[in-house]
Design a protein around this motif. Structure first.
Motif, mmCIF file in Angstrom:
data_model
loop_
_atom_site.group_PDB
_atom_site.id
_atom_site.type_symbol
_atom_site.label_atom_id
_atom_site.label_comp_id
_atom_site.label_asym_id
_atom_site.label_seq_id
_atom_site.Cartn_x
_atom_site.Cartn_y
_atom_site.Cartn_z
ATOM 1 N N ARG A 1 0.828 -1.206 0.000
ATOM 2 C CA ARG A 1 0.000 0.000 0.000
ATOM 3 C C ARG A 1 0.864 1.259 0.000
ATOM 4 N NH1 ARG A 1 -5.294 1.792 0.900
ATOM 5 N NH2 ARG A 1 -5.462 3.677 2.157
ATOM 6 N N LEU B 1 0.712 4.160 -2.705
ATOM 7 C CA LEU B 1 0.469 5.549 -2.320
ATOM 8 C C LEU B 1 1.528 6.466 -2.913
ATOM 9 C CD1 LEU B 1 -0.580 5.128 1.445
ATOM 10 C CD2 LEU B 1 -2.025 5.949 -0.424
ATOM 11 N N GLU C 1 -0.415 7.108 -6.345
ATOM 12 C CA GLU C 1 -1.159 8.295 -5.900
ATOM 13 C C GLU C 1 -0.267 9.515 -5.723
ATOM 14 O OE1 GLU C 1 -3.942 7.545 -2.817
ATOM 15 O OE2 GLU C 1 -4.424 5.546 -3.544
ATOM 16 N N GLU D 1 -0.790 9.057 7.970
ATOM 17 C CA GLU D 1 -1.987 9.907 7.980
ATOM 18 C C GLU D 1 -2.683 9.967 6.633
ATOM 19 O OE1 GLU D 1 -1.244 13.679 9.748
ATOM 20 O OE2 GLU D 1 -0.729 12.728 11.655
ATOM 21 N N ILE D 2 -1.930 9.725 5.589
ATOM 22 C CA ILE D 2 -2.546 9.680 4.269
ATOM 23 C C ILE D 2 -3.200 8.313 4.079
ATOM 24 C CG2 ILE D 2 -2.020 9.679 1.799
ATOM 25 C CD1 ILE D 2 0.235 11.676 2.445
ATOM 26 N N ARG E 1 -4.124 6.028 6.581
ATOM 27 C CA ARG E 1 -5.143 5.767 7.597
ATOM 28 C C ARG E 1 -5.509 4.281 7.679
ATOM 29 N NH1 ARG E 1 -6.329 9.982 10.189
ATOM 30 N NH2 ARG E 1 -6.029 12.017 9.257
ATOM 31 N N ILE F 1 -8.625 2.868 9.532
ATOM 32 C CA ILE F 1 -9.952 3.048 8.949
ATOM 33 C C ILE F 1 -10.091 2.258 7.663
ATOM 34 C CG2 ILE F 1 -11.420 4.734 7.806
ATOM 35 C CD1 ILE F 1 -10.114 6.763 9.730
ATOM 36 N N THR F 2 -9.083 2.404 6.800
ATOM 37 C CA THR F 2 -9.230 1.806 5.474
ATOM 38 C C THR F 2 -8.887 0.327 5.481
ATOM 39 O OG1 THR F 2 -6.984 2.532 4.993
ATOM 40 C CG2 THR F 2 -8.761 3.956 4.283
#
Lengths: 346, 209
Positions: B20, B24, B28, B186-187, B189, B192-193
């Motif tokens: 991930r 990112l 991203e 923090e990008i 997360r 949560i994800t």
């Protein structure tokens, strides 16, 4: 947690901003009035006859700091920014969702539900704080609006049709602004709220709301661009050339907690009085130039207040909410989240 | 392999640390600078300045651009030493600088081995070993490019290419040791994800709050 950086607002007519080393220097009539290190700035917003040196614009753009230019009355004129950030695949997904009925509605309904619940919270707070000072009729009207807005939020969250969803939003807004005046404690008729009006605002609360919304949309736009989303391509607001539709979408859930509450408290605490506004011959009301500074200062202070983010469960400043919501929206578009957790804040 | 298909050599190392994180950064284009990355950047700016130094039969070249068509990667080597060989030629010897301590996982080894693949192609020579220089302790670890490491490097390059070509960022569950050390937390997360937390359920719960 990400740091809240300041927005430098300059509204003094004739001010000149230049770069000196790694600082921004604000001069008025060749006298240095202010010096701010670049690394403390998140954005720069200037109003009216204010100019910037090209060297400063370049340094700001290079540091990822957006400069926005507004007319004297807060109308957006232009922005200067560096290279587009983020990722073209994310923007492609944003456009795909925009064109896709169910995915688009899923995000839009979270926004509408959150907006209604946040507006409702403003009314609940007013009722709690000074409901006893209201007439029976006024109190009943506020309570009825609160109940119906809860119901609209519920319907919105289950709505599958985008146009009906926009209808729910309009209904909630009408209810809210129908009783918004009761949240004002000041009795001066010159400060009374006479229903929502814009373009132009026709009373003092509307003039204040409009000015705060201008500041908020600026922050939302910057936040969206910061996470690589296109601020012009919205889900709830239809795409229209020249309109920052997604910034307006993001702003919906933030209007009540960030702008409306501040407007009410500034008027209720008499931090602004009738003399701070200019009534024109046709009845249009504008925030007087000298009073803009009062509002800008209050806005900056408000942004430094801290809350626990209701979904993330982390402490954050109010000023970072647009950024956090924009990043959650990006996560939802990427499929990391099943839908967009719009900000619902009591 | 066309130039456009090449992926960044650094992506292999990111991929091994966390797929991930790799997505990112490389899909991203996310980047968050923290103290660790700032330190790393300053250190790299120093070693990435293109320079050649000769000392005691060893030529030290910094900031050498690399490309391996076998792996489909491109990047820049911190330091490549050229050791005088018995036949009178120069034998390339990659040295990668790392902050911190030697790691339990093989991400640094794979990055170095990928550099070796590139150097072999560009110099037409076989490279048997290189070194990782760790800041803590200030010490070199010699890495031998054996068949196991070479296979791993090829496999990681293949998986990384597939990930980046798909253009989709995978979810990863929160892992304390890994995630707390990541500048992108923090990008990303991950709580949560990664935990499949439902925003829809949260929204519904807010209605009745």
């Amino acid at each position: 947690m990400r740091k809240l950086l300041n927005t430098l607002y300059v509204s003094t007519e004739g001010a000149y901003l230049r770069r000196d080393g790694l600082n921004v220097v604000v001069e008025v009539e060749r006298v240095e009035k202010l010096r701010v290190p670049l690394h403390l700035l998140g954005s720069v917003a200037v109003f009216g006859q204010v100019s910037l040196s090209p060297a400063l614009m370049g340094s700001l753009a290079e540091a990822g700091i957006v400069t926005a230019f507004f007319g004297t009355n807060g109308r957006f004129l232009a922005r200067v920014e560096g290279p587009v950030s983020g990722n073209v695949l994310l923007r492609r997904e944003q456009y795909r969702v925009m064109d896709d009925g169910p995915d688009c509605t899923r995000i839009a309904r979270a926004i509408v539900a959150a907006k209604s619940l946040n507006q409702r919270s403003v009314l609940q707070r007013a009722l709690r704080d000074h409901g006893s000072a209201l007439t029976d009729a006024a109190r009943d009207a506020v309570i009825a609006a609160i109940d119906r807005m809860q119901d609209i939020a519920r319907r919105a969250l289950h709505e599958t049709d985008l146009d009906r969803l926009r209808g729910h939003e309009g209904e909630a807004a009408a209810l809210y602004f129908g009783v918004f005046g009761h949240a004002l404690r000041v009795t001066d008729p010159a400060l009374a709220f006479r229903g929502r009006s814009r373009r132009p605002p026709m009373d003092v609360p509307n003039a204040l709301l409009s000015f705060l919304y201008t500041l908020l949309v600026h922050d939302c736009r910057g936040a969206l661009e910061g996470v690589g989303l296109d601020p012009a391509a919205g889900f709830l607001h239809r795409m229209r050339p020249g309109r920052p539709s997604l910034a307006l979408d993001l702003m919906e859930e933030l209007r009540a907690p960030l702008a409306d509450r501040l407007a009410l408290s500034m008027l209720n605490r008499r931090e602004l009085v009738a003399g701070d506004f200019r009534i024109m011959e046709n009845g249009a009301v504008l925030l007087a130039e000298d009073s803009r500074k009062t509002v800008l200062t209050a806005w900056q202070e408000r942004k430094r207040e801290e809350i626990e983010h209701p979904f993330l469960k982390e402490r954050t400043s109010l000023g970072l909410l647009p950024h956090l919501q924009a990043s959650l929206l990006a996560r939802a578009l990427r499929g990391d989240l099943d839908t967009y957790p719009a900000l619902i804040w009591r | 392999m066309s130039d456009a298909d090449l992926i960044a050599l650094s992506a292999l190392q990111h991929f091994l640390f966390c797929p991930r994180q790799c997505a990112l950064i490389h899909i991203e284009q996310a980047w968050a600078e923290n103290a660790a990355t700032a330190e790393g950047r300053v250190a790299h700016e120093r070693v990435h300045a293109v320079e050649t130094e000769v000392r005691r039969g060893v030529r030290t070249v910094t900031g050498m651009p690399l490309r391996s068509d076998r792996l489909g990667v491109t990047g820049i080597a911190d330091v490549v030493e050229l050791h005088r060989a018995v036949d009178g030629g120069w034998r390339p010897y990659p040295v990668e600088h790392k902050r911190g301590r030697p790691k339990a996982h093989r991400a640094d080894d794979v990055q170095l081995c990928a550099q070796a693949f590139a150097l072999e192609e560009m110099f037409g020579a076989e490279i048997t070993e290189g070194a990782l220089f760790y800041g803590l302790p200030r010490r070199r670890s010699v890495i031998v490019f054996d068949p196991v490491l070479r296979d791993l490097t090829r496999e990681v390059a293949r998986s990384t290419r597939l990930l980046l070509a798909a253009g989709h960022t995978p979810r990863m569950a929160y892992e304390k040791k890994r995630c707390d050390a990541c500048s992108l937390i923090e990008i990303c997360r991950p709580r949560i994800t990664g935990a499949e937390r439902s925003a829809a359920d949260w929204l519904k719960a807010q209605l009745d709050a």
